[in-house]
Design an enzyme around this catalytic site. Structure first.
Site, mmCIF file in Angstrom:
data_model
loop_
_atom_site.group_PDB
_atom_site.id
_atom_site.type_symbol
_atom_site.label_atom_id
_atom_site.label_comp_id
_atom_site.label_asym_id
_atom_site.label_seq_id
_atom_site.Cartn_x
_atom_site.Cartn_y
_atom_site.Cartn_z
ATOM 1 N N GLY A 43 33.295 -2.071 57.176
ATOM 2 C CA GLY A 43 34.503 -1.844 57.951
ATOM 3 C C GLY A 43 34.359 -1.963 59.366
ATOM 4 O O GLY A 43 35.160 -2.505 60.270
ATOM 5 N N GLU A 99 32.866 3.812 64.193
ATOM 6 C CA GLU A 99 33.469 3.833 63.029
ATOM 7 C C GLU A 99 34.622 3.100 62.883
ATOM 8 O O GLU A 99 35.255 2.834 64.064
ATOM 9 C CB GLU A 99 34.049 5.361 62.637
ATOM 10 C CG GLU A 99 33.060 6.189 62.089
ATOM 11 C CD GLU A 99 32.967 6.126 60.443
ATOM 12 O OE1 GLU A 99 33.344 5.095 60.224
ATOM 13 O OE2 GLU A 99 32.807 6.940 59.949
ATOM 14 N N ASP A 100 35.140 2.517 61.973
ATOM 15 C CA ASP A 100 36.333 1.917 61.689
ATOM 16 C C ASP A 100 37.733 2.642 61.972
ATOM 17 O O ASP A 100 38.525 2.442 62.825
ATOM 18 C CB ASP A 100 36.653 0.839 60.687
ATOM 19 C CG ASP A 100 36.233 1.759 59.408
ATOM 20 O OD1 ASP A 100 35.813 2.667 59.215
ATOM 21 O OD2 ASP A 100 36.002 0.981 58.278
ATOM 22 N N ASP A 103 39.817 9.435 58.777
ATOM 23 C CA ASP A 103 41.091 9.787 57.932
ATOM 24 C C ASP A 103 40.796 11.233 57.735
ATOM 25 O O ASP A 103 41.205 12.077 58.482
ATOM 26 C CB ASP A 103 41.136 9.067 56.692
ATOM 27 C CG ASP A 103 42.741 9.513 55.935
ATOM 28 O OD1 ASP A 103 43.683 9.146 56.585
ATOM 29 O OD2 ASP A 103 42.609 9.570 54.884
ATOM 30 N N PHE A 152 48.445 2.511 54.849
ATOM 31 C CA PHE A 152 47.303 1.987 54.682
ATOM 32 C C PHE A 152 47.099 0.571 55.508
ATOM 33 O O PHE A 152 48.015 -0.167 55.549
ATOM 34 C CB PHE A 152 47.044 1.484 53.282
ATOM 35 C CG PHE A 152 45.767 1.133 52.840
ATOM 36 C CD1 PHE A 152 44.681 1.709 52.663
ATOM 37 C CD2 PHE A 152 45.553 -0.308 52.577
ATOM 38 C CE1 PHE A 152 43.298 1.459 52.332
ATOM 39 C CE2 PHE A 152 44.087 -0.721 52.577
ATOM 40 C CZ PHE A 152 43.120 0.045 52.319
ATOM 41 N N VAL A 153 45.876 0.111 56.178
ATOM 42 C CA VAL A 153 45.705 -0.978 57.118
ATOM 43 C C VAL A 153 44.631 -1.695 56.834
ATOM 44 O O VAL A 153 43.704 -1.126 56.069
ATOM 45 C CB VAL A 153 45.801 -0.385 58.739
ATOM 46 C CG1 VAL A 153 47.207 0.320 59.193
ATOM 47 C CG2 VAL A 153 44.460 0.469 59.054
HETATM 48 P P1 5GP Z 1 37.795 9.604 55.188
HETATM 49 O O1 5GP Z 1 36.521 10.049 54.563
HETATM 50 O O2 5GP Z 1 37.978 10.036 56.743
HETATM 51 O O3 5GP Z 1 38.813 10.034 54.722
HETATM 52 O O4 5GP Z 1 37.878 7.895 55.199
HETATM 53 C C1 5GP Z 1 37.296 6.998 55.924
HETATM 54 C C2 5GP Z 1 36.912 5.783 55.356
HETATM 55 O O5 5GP Z 1 38.255 5.475 54.337
HETATM 56 C C3 5GP Z 1 37.179 4.571 56.300
HETATM 57 O O6 5GP Z 1 35.610 4.458 56.524
HETATM 58 C C4 5GP Z 1 37.496 3.560 55.449
HETATM 59 O O7 5GP Z 1 36.448 3.098 54.496
HETATM 60 C C5 5GP Z 1 38.661 4.188 54.234
HETATM 61 N N1 5GP Z 1 40.006 4.109 55.004
HETATM 62 C C6 5GP Z 1 40.585 5.221 55.323
HETATM 63 N N2 5GP Z 1 42.065 4.591 55.823
HETATM 64 C C7 5GP Z 1 42.172 3.412 55.423
HETATM 65 C C8 5GP Z 1 42.894 2.329 55.542
HETATM 66 O O8 5GP Z 1 43.990 2.602 56.229
HETATM 67 N N3 5GP Z 1 42.449 0.898 55.271
HETATM 68 C C9 5GP Z 1 41.146 0.933 54.832
HETATM 69 N N4 5GP Z 1 41.126 -0.648 54.716
HETATM 70 N N5 5GP Z 1 40.422 1.780 54.760
HETATM 71 C C10 5GP Z 1 40.777 2.981 55.251
#
Ligand code: 5GP
Length: 179
Positions: A43, A99-100, A103, A152-153
């Protein structure tokens, strides 16, 4: 593909302007230091390549592959795992993790721990998108492109089941496509 989009949150022009601004800040902050950028496959790839070109310093790049929590498991029960390790050593280097999206912070927390044990000279985090109100694990984030709502994006590297990464903007999908 564009027919699947519900709403464009950030246009290509807005993304480019924000990435250039982040590049200018990082250029100032790291002046005189040897910068090493690390992104998480897949990502972060589009953001990494644009950000790297917006930083006017000598730098090097590497990629880390992980199977992320990414909302697939109940927080705290899942386990992230490295699927592709770094090619280069980071000991003694100034590392900026690119990072992309952050969350819950679970993925970032895991990555930070696995990088810090390798003893970089410094470790900072730059994320394009952030949902700070969703944090389960508090981890420091130094540079943020945009805070986004809880939807979700996809696009600009972010996928839904492997697709939509090549959309040049960040958008939400029509609900019937991903629910
Ligand atoms: P975290 O571990 O912070 O909950 O999630 C981070 C990862 O979840 C990101 O690197 C990504 O892979 C995925 N993610 C979280 N929200 C989104 C979203 O809105 N769209 C997409 N495509 N991936 C997401």
């Amino acid at each position: 593909m564009h027919d699947d989009v519900a709403q464009v949150l950030f246009t290509r022009a807005r993304l480019q302007a924000r990435v250039r601004a982040l590049g200018r800040r990082i250029t100032r902050d790291y002046a005189g230091r040897d910068l090493h950028l690390i992104t998480i496959l897949r990502g972060g790839l589009f953001f990494l390549t644009d950000l790297a070109r917006a930083i006017e310093l000598p730098l090097s790049l590497d990629c880390l592959g992980i199977s992320s929590y990414a909302g697939q498991v109940t927080p705290g029960q899942g386990r992230a795992r490295i699927t592709k390790d770094l090619d280069d050593q980071i000991e003694g280097r100034h590392v900026l993790l690119v990072e992309d999206i952050i969350d819950t912070g679970l993925t970032l927390g895991y990555i930070r721990r696995s990088l810090l044990v390798r003893e970089p000279a410094s470790l900072r985090v730059c994320t394009l998108l952030d949902r700070p109100y969703r944090r389960i694990v508090e981890t420091p984030v130094d540079y943020v492109g945009f805070e986004i709502p809880d939807a979700f994006v996809v696009g600009y590297g972010l996928d839904w089941r492997g697709r939509y990464r090549n959309l040049p903007f960040i958008a939400t999908l029509k609900p019937e496509l991903h629910t």
